[in-house]
Design a protein around this motif. Structure first.
Motif, PDB file in Angstrom:
ATOM      1  N   THR A 154      40.361  40.433  45.996  1.00 33.39           N
ATOM      2  CA  THR A 154      41.129  39.460  47.029  1.00 33.39           C
ATOM      3  C   THR A 154      41.496  40.403  48.074  1.00 33.39           C
ATOM      4  N   GLU A 155      41.746  41.818  47.816  1.00 38.98           N
ATOM      5  CA  GLU A 155      42.466  42.563  48.893  1.00 38.98           C
ATOM      6  C   GLU A 155      40.992  42.837  50.044  1.00 38.98           C
ATOM      7  N   VAL A 156      39.790  43.242  49.575  1.00 43.19           N
ATOM      8  CA  VAL A 156      38.972  43.405  50.453  1.00 43.19           C
ATOM      9  C   VAL A 156      38.708  42.151  51.307  1.00 43.19           C
ATOM     10  N   ARG A 157      38.527  40.916  50.620  1.00 44.92           N
ATOM     11  CA  ARG A 157      38.489  39.871  51.493  1.00 44.92           C
ATOM     12  C   ARG A 157      39.463  39.649  52.436  1.00 44.92           C
ATOM     13  N   LYS A 158      40.549  40.074  52.140  1.00 47.74           N
ATOM     14  CA  LYS A 158      41.821  39.781  53.138  1.00 47.74           C
ATOM     15  C   LYS A 158      41.722  40.886  54.044  1.00 47.74           C
TER      16      LYS A 158
ATOM     17  N   ILE B  35      38.064  44.922  34.134  1.00 45.19           N
ATOM     18  CA  ILE B  35      36.838  45.020  34.863  1.00 45.19           C
ATOM     19  C   ILE B  35      36.828  46.124  35.778  1.00 45.19           C
ATOM     20  N   HIS B  36      36.915  47.413  35.375  1.00 48.69           N
ATOM     21  CA  HIS B  36      36.882  48.246  36.219  1.00 48.69           C
ATOM     22  C   HIS B  36      35.971  48.072  37.460  1.00 48.69           C
ATOM     23  N   THR B  37      36.387  48.209  38.707  1.00 45.96           N
ATOM     24  CA  THR B  37      35.507  48.105  39.874  1.00 45.96           C
ATOM     25  C   THR B  37      35.960  49.411  40.923  1.00 45.96           C
ATOM     26  N   ALA B  38      34.971  50.138  41.307  1.00 44.12           N
ATOM     27  CA  ALA B  38      35.163  51.086  42.396  1.00 44.12           C
ATOM     28  C   ALA B  38      34.712  50.545  43.653  1.00 44.12           C
ATOM     29  N   ILE B  39      35.390  51.150  44.803  1.00 46.85           N
ATOM     30  CA  ILE B  39      35.142  51.195  46.071  1.00 46.85           C
ATOM     31  C   ILE B  39      34.391  52.214  46.379  1.00 46.85           C
ATOM     32  N   SER B  40      32.921  52.273  46.883  1.00 42.18           N
ATOM     33  CA  SER B  40      32.121  53.151  47.132  1.00 42.18           C
ATOM     34  C   SER B  40      32.554  54.100  48.311  1.00 42.18           C
ATOM     35  N   THR B  41      33.392  53.346  49.394  1.00 42.46           N
ATOM     36  CA  THR B  41      33.692  54.160  50.352  1.00 42.46           C
ATOM     37  C   THR B  41      34.916  55.080  50.182  1.00 42.46           C
ATOM     38  N   SER B  42      35.656  54.687  49.217  1.00 39.23           N
ATOM     39  CA  SER B  42      36.680  55.668  48.964  1.00 39.23           C
ATOM     40  C   SER B  42      36.626  56.281  47.279  1.00 39.23           C
ATOM     41  N   GLY B  43      36.326  55.524  46.370  1.00 35.44           N
ATOM     42  CA  GLY B  43      35.970  56.244  45.011  1.00 35.44           C
ATOM     43  C   GLY B  43      37.197  55.523  44.171  1.00 35.44           C
TER      44      GLY B  43
ATOM     45  N   VAL C 257      44.481  52.233  49.392  1.00 32.24           N
ATOM     46  CA  VAL C 257      45.280  53.383  49.144  1.00 32.24           C
ATOM     47  C   VAL C 257      44.900  54.284  50.170  1.00 32.24           C
ATOM     48  N   THR C 258      43.523  54.249  50.589  1.00 34.82           N
ATOM     49  CA  THR C 258      42.966  55.254  51.706  1.00 34.82           C
ATOM     50  C   THR C 258      43.006  54.830  53.016  1.00 34.82           C
ATOM     51  N   GLY C 259      42.842  53.354  52.975  1.00 34.23           N
ATOM     52  CA  GLY C 259      42.701  52.653  54.420  1.00 34.23           C
ATOM     53  C   GLY C 259      41.444  52.745  54.899  1.00 34.23           C
ATOM     54  N   TYR C 260      40.286  53.328  54.116  1.00 33.43           N
ATOM     55  CA  TYR C 260      38.750  53.374  54.591  1.00 33.43           C
ATOM     56  C   TYR C 260      38.319  51.925  54.656  1.00 33.43           C
ATOM     57  N   PRO C 261      37.556  51.565  55.537  1.00 34.71           N
ATOM     58  CA  PRO C 261      36.984  50.422  55.956  1.00 34.71           C
ATOM     59  C   PRO C 261      35.966  49.966  54.410  1.00 34.71           C
ATOM     60  N   ALA C 262      36.317  48.701  53.840  1.00 43.32           N
ATOM     61  CA  ALA C 262      35.411  48.374  52.812  1.00 43.32           C
ATOM     62  C   ALA C 262      35.131  46.759  52.840  1.00 43.32           C
ATOM     63  N   LYS C 263      33.812  46.569  52.332  1.00 43.75           N
ATOM     64  CA  LYS C 263      33.487  45.164  52.023  1.00 43.75           C
ATOM     65  C   LYS C 263      33.060  44.669  50.644  1.00 43.75           C
ATOM     66  N   GLU C 264      32.726  43.570  50.633  1.00 44.26           N
ATOM     67  CA  GLU C 264      32.440  43.148  49.288  1.00 44.26           C
ATOM     68  C   GLU C 264      31.287  43.879  48.667  1.00 44.26           C
ATOM     69  N   ASP C 265      30.300  44.069  49.756  1.00 46.73           N
ATOM     70  CA  ASP C 265      29.154  44.928  49.279  1.00 46.73           C
ATOM     71  C   ASP C 265      29.459  46.140  48.762  1.00 46.73           C
ATOM     72  N   HIS C 266      30.555  46.719  49.259  1.00 52.34           N
ATOM     73  CA  HIS C 266      31.010  48.089  48.590  1.00 52.34           C
ATOM     74  C   HIS C 266      31.847  48.327  47.342  1.00 52.34           C
ATOM     75  N   LEU C 267      31.731  47.152  46.763  1.00 52.89           N
ATOM     76  CA  LEU C 267      32.282  47.068  45.176  1.00 52.89           C
ATOM     77  C   LEU C 267      31.334  47.479  44.285  1.00 52.89           C
ATOM     78  N   ILE C 268      31.650  48.265  43.235  1.00 56.87           N
ATOM     79  CA  ILE C 268      30.558  48.542  42.088  1.00 56.87           C
ATOM     80  C   ILE C 268      31.370  48.333  40.950  1.00 56.87           C
ATOM     81  N   ARG C 269      30.633  47.769  40.058  1.00 55.98           N
ATOM     82  CA  ARG C 269      31.288  47.408  38.866  1.00 55.98           C
ATOM     83  C   ARG C 269      30.762  48.560  37.805  1.00 55.98           C
TER      84      ARG C 269
END
Length: 324
Positions: free
Chosen positions: A298-302, A280-288, A308-320
């Motif tokens: 799990t990682e973003v919630r924690k 289930i490929h999922t990208a983070i919009s803040t890092s790509g 990888v980049t350490g850029y701030p991210a939340k669940e809203d930034h996850l893109i299927r």
């Protein structure tokens, strides 16, 4: 405007219209999104150094708005947005009008203006996170808290509307519930009697400019800058509403694709967390970067950042991603 609030005797005072009260509340509502945009921009310029600003943006804004509101309540007996529209708070006590806020009402006003909205935002964020969980995963106390909060919010909206109607029909001197609880109302402020920025600069030309005058210039410059910025925010809000439907995204130039850094190439075709092909490929919009959905969720919630980049991210930034 000064003459409307010049003579306050007994409980007779010039009452602002409901439109002025609504306008100042609208301005107050634009302060937080504007501050959050600035915080996000600063964090994006140097994520390694300023990522904490984004992660603690609610708390950073709480400190900033507390300082701003305390300054205006103490010096003008009004919130920032009320001062911007030429209003001030007066105390209705023992059938008399008290022109300035006492210390107790100032502190309670600050709590209502700053702390309550902060707590409301935290509850709403917590409630939105619970919406992602199914009923079986939600504990009983979470369900009860959520239902209680919805009931309290609905009751508050009804009472707010009722208070507006009382104010409009001249059956109440208080335009809002919070002001009624504090026995405080709004009227028009007198012209500001403090020395202005132009007068201070004239003193510099006459050679009688002191160190205290220099500090006053700095203070007034900061205050006037904030007020001008508030006007600019209101203008931008109006402009966006007027031109939103005429705006066409296709007329914007397409930016070039970003260069892939060398360290990212080793994660091609695999999830950086489990080192397996993504499920289930999922990208983070803040890092790509692309991960397995379960791994990155799990990682973003924690940790609330891209691993990888350490850029701030939340669940809203996850893109299927739907990969063939």
């Amino acid at each position: 405007m000064a003459e409307r609030g010049a003579h306050l005797t007994g409980t007779v005072f010039a009452k602002p219209s409901i439109f002025e009260i609504a306008a100042q509340k609208s301005l107050a509502a634009t302060l937080e999104p504007a501050a959050k945009k600035i915080i996000t921009f600063i964090a994006s310029v140097n994520p390694d150094k300023y990522a904490w600003l984004y992660q603690w943006s609610d708390e950073v804004y709480l400190v900033l708005i507390s300082t701003l509101q305390h300054y205006y309540l103490k010096n003008y007996s009004a919130s920032f947005s009320e001062t911007f529209y030429g209003l001030k708070r007066i105390v209705l006590k023992d059938s008399k009008v008290q022109l300035n806020l006492d210390k107790k009402r100032l502190n309670f006003s600050l709590i209502i203006l700053v702390v309550f909205p902060y707590l409301q935002k935290k509850i709403e964020n917590w409630e939105n996170q619970n919406l992602d969980l199914n009923t079986a995963q939600q504990t009983k106390w979470k369900v009860h808290i959520s239902k209680t909060y919805k009931i309290v919010r609905a009751v508050k909206e009804v009472l707010t509307l009722y208070q507006y109607l009382l104010y409009l029909s001249n059956r109440s001197e208080y335009p809002t519930l919070s002001l009624r609880l504090l026995s405080t109302s709004l009227t028009y402020a007198k012209d500001n009697e403090e020395i202005g920025l132009i007068e201070l600069l004239k003193k510099l030309g006459h050679g009688n400019f002191s160190a205290n005058d220099g500090l006053e210039v700095i203070r007034l410059t900061i205050v006037r800058s904030i007020e001008v910025s508030a006007f600019f925010l209101q203008f931008l809000q109006w402009w966006n509403q007027e031109h939103y439907h005429n705006f066409n995204l296709t007329t914007l130039p397409v930016p070039p694709a970003p260069q892939i850094p060398e360290f990212a190439k080793k994660y091609k075709g695999i999830c950086p967390i489990c080192k397996k092909p993504p499920w289930i490929h999922t990208a983070i919009s803040t890092s790509g970067f692309v991960y397995c959905y379960t791994c990155i969720l799990t990682e973003v919630r924690k940790n609330q950042k891209c691993p990888v980049t350490g850029y701030p991210a939340k669940e809203d930034h996850l893109i299927r991603l739907y990969v063939q």
